[in-house]
Design a protein around this motif. Structure first.
Motif, PDB file in Angstrom:
ATOM      1  N   ALA A  41       0.810  -1.213   0.000  1.00  0.00           N
ATOM      2  CA  ALA A  41       0.000   0.000   0.000  1.00  0.00           C
ATOM      3  C   ALA A  41       0.843   1.263   0.000  1.00  0.00           C
ATOM      4  O   ALA A  41       0.328   2.349   0.238  1.00  0.00           O
ATOM      5  CB  ALA A  41      -0.943   0.004   1.214  1.00  0.00           C
ATOM      6  N   HIS A  61      -7.903  -3.642  -3.207  1.00  0.00           N
ATOM      7  CA  HIS A  61      -7.522  -2.778  -2.092  1.00  0.00           C
ATOM      8  C   HIS A  61      -7.435  -3.568  -0.795  1.00  0.00           C
ATOM      9  O   HIS A  61      -6.595  -3.260   0.060  1.00  0.00           O
ATOM     10  CB  HIS A  61      -8.498  -1.612  -1.970  1.00  0.00           C
ATOM     11  CG  HIS A  61      -8.255  -0.545  -2.988  1.00  0.00           C
ATOM     12  ND1 HIS A  61      -7.145   0.257  -2.967  1.00  0.00           N
ATOM     13  CD2 HIS A  61      -8.968  -0.159  -4.075  1.00  0.00           C
ATOM     14  CE1 HIS A  61      -7.182   1.098  -3.987  1.00  0.00           C
ATOM     15  NE2 HIS A  61      -8.268   0.864  -4.670  1.00  0.00           N
ATOM     16  N   SER A  84      -3.995  -5.109  -0.851  1.00  0.00           N
ATOM     17  CA  SER A  84      -2.958  -4.131  -0.510  1.00  0.00           C
ATOM     18  C   SER A  84      -2.975  -3.816   0.978  1.00  0.00           C
ATOM     19  O   SER A  84      -1.917  -3.676   1.611  1.00  0.00           O
ATOM     20  CB  SER A  84      -3.174  -2.839  -1.318  1.00  0.00           C
ATOM     21  OG  SER A  84      -2.994  -3.071  -2.697  1.00  0.00           O
TER      22      SER A  84
END
Length: 278
Positions: free
Chosen positions: A207, A244, A247
């Motif tokens: 991230a 997401h 991540s």
């Protein structure tokens, strides 16, 4: 003249739009599932817009206008909604208050929900150094009002992963940072939130360089919100949300444990406090 709502009060623009969406959908002979298929969404998502659990966003409103042959009617309604939040964050702010759990990663700044008033003011002044004081005050007030969702002792669950750069960037000066980190520490010690820190020594991770919030709901699919300088994007496409999540999980794997992270946060807070005194 505004129509009365079910409670007898004046109907808000959002209530009017929801009623219009339901009425025009039914007039077109479409179920929620039928309209959802045409606008690349689920029937449940259409139902959430009609019940007010999801905001009618301009880009979705354009698709609805196309399928219901309503010109730009719903697009204009969506654009007419006034929000106390900056435009690109408005939808995310509304969902934030409905979420059962929030998972955040921040690489440079303390997330808005955890910002103290002085920290929020310093961030706002830095972004708009020539803004009027009244404008800055209003933005800070809205940010602090958002944080009231943490007054509830149990929901939403909040899990935050911070890069160590967040701790080491002296926003507002040493005194402001000491108070800000102690503010975060107090929430952790009260067992209200979970915080992990990704140390500089962790190097690159999944991230790196992003700001993301993943929201979970008791009766709706997850959504993700990503933000950069003066731009934000709300994502509800399942494949993108899942990316997401991956991540975020990589960032958590690279982070220190919650216990070690708390020790680091409090240690850096004391360093700032010492610098502020000297």
């Amino acid at each position: 003249m505004a129509k009365p709502n079910d409670e007898g009060g004046a109907q808000t623009p959002e209530e009017f739009a929801r009623e219009e969406l339901r009425g025009k959908r039914e007039a077109a002979g479409l179920t929620q599932e039928g309209l959802g298929e045409r606008i690349f969404a689920t029937g449940a998502y259409v139902g959430m817009m009609e019940s007010g659990r999801r905001r009618l966003r301009p880009e979705i409103a354009r698709l609805i206008d196309r399928e219901l042959n309503t010109g730009d009617y719903f697009f204009r309604l969506a654009r007419a909604f006034k929000s106390k939040h900056i435009e690109y964050f408005a939808s995310a702010a509304e969902l934030e208050g409905l979420a059962s759990a929030l998972y955040e990663y921040a690489s440079t700044l303390v997330p808005g929900l955890l910002q103290t008033e002085d920290y929020a003011r310093a961030v706002t002044w830095a972004a708009s150094p020539t803004a009027l004081a009244e404008h800055v005050d209003s933005l800070v007030m809205f940010r602090r009002n958002r944080a009231r969702i943490l007054d509830n002792p149990t929901t939403p669950e909040l899990w935050v992963v911070l890069h160590e750069a967040v701790l080491r960037t002296a926003v507002g000066g040493h005194g402001v940072m000491a108070a800000q980190l102690r503010h975060i520490s107090a929430y952790v010690r009260a067992r209200r939130i979970t915080v992990q820190v990704v140390p500089f020594s962790a190097g690159a991770h999944g991230a790196l360089g992003s700001l993301v919030t993943i929201m979970q709901f008791a009766d709706a699919p997850d959504v993700a919100y990503t933000e950069g300088p003066r731009v934000g994007q709300l994502l509800d496409y399942p494949a993108l949300v899942q990316r997401h999540w991956k991540s975020y999980d990589l960032a958590r794997a690279a982070a220190l444990s919650p216990e070690v992270s708390l020790t680091l946060i409090e240690s850096v807070a004391e360093e700032y406090a010492t610098c502020a005194q000297t």
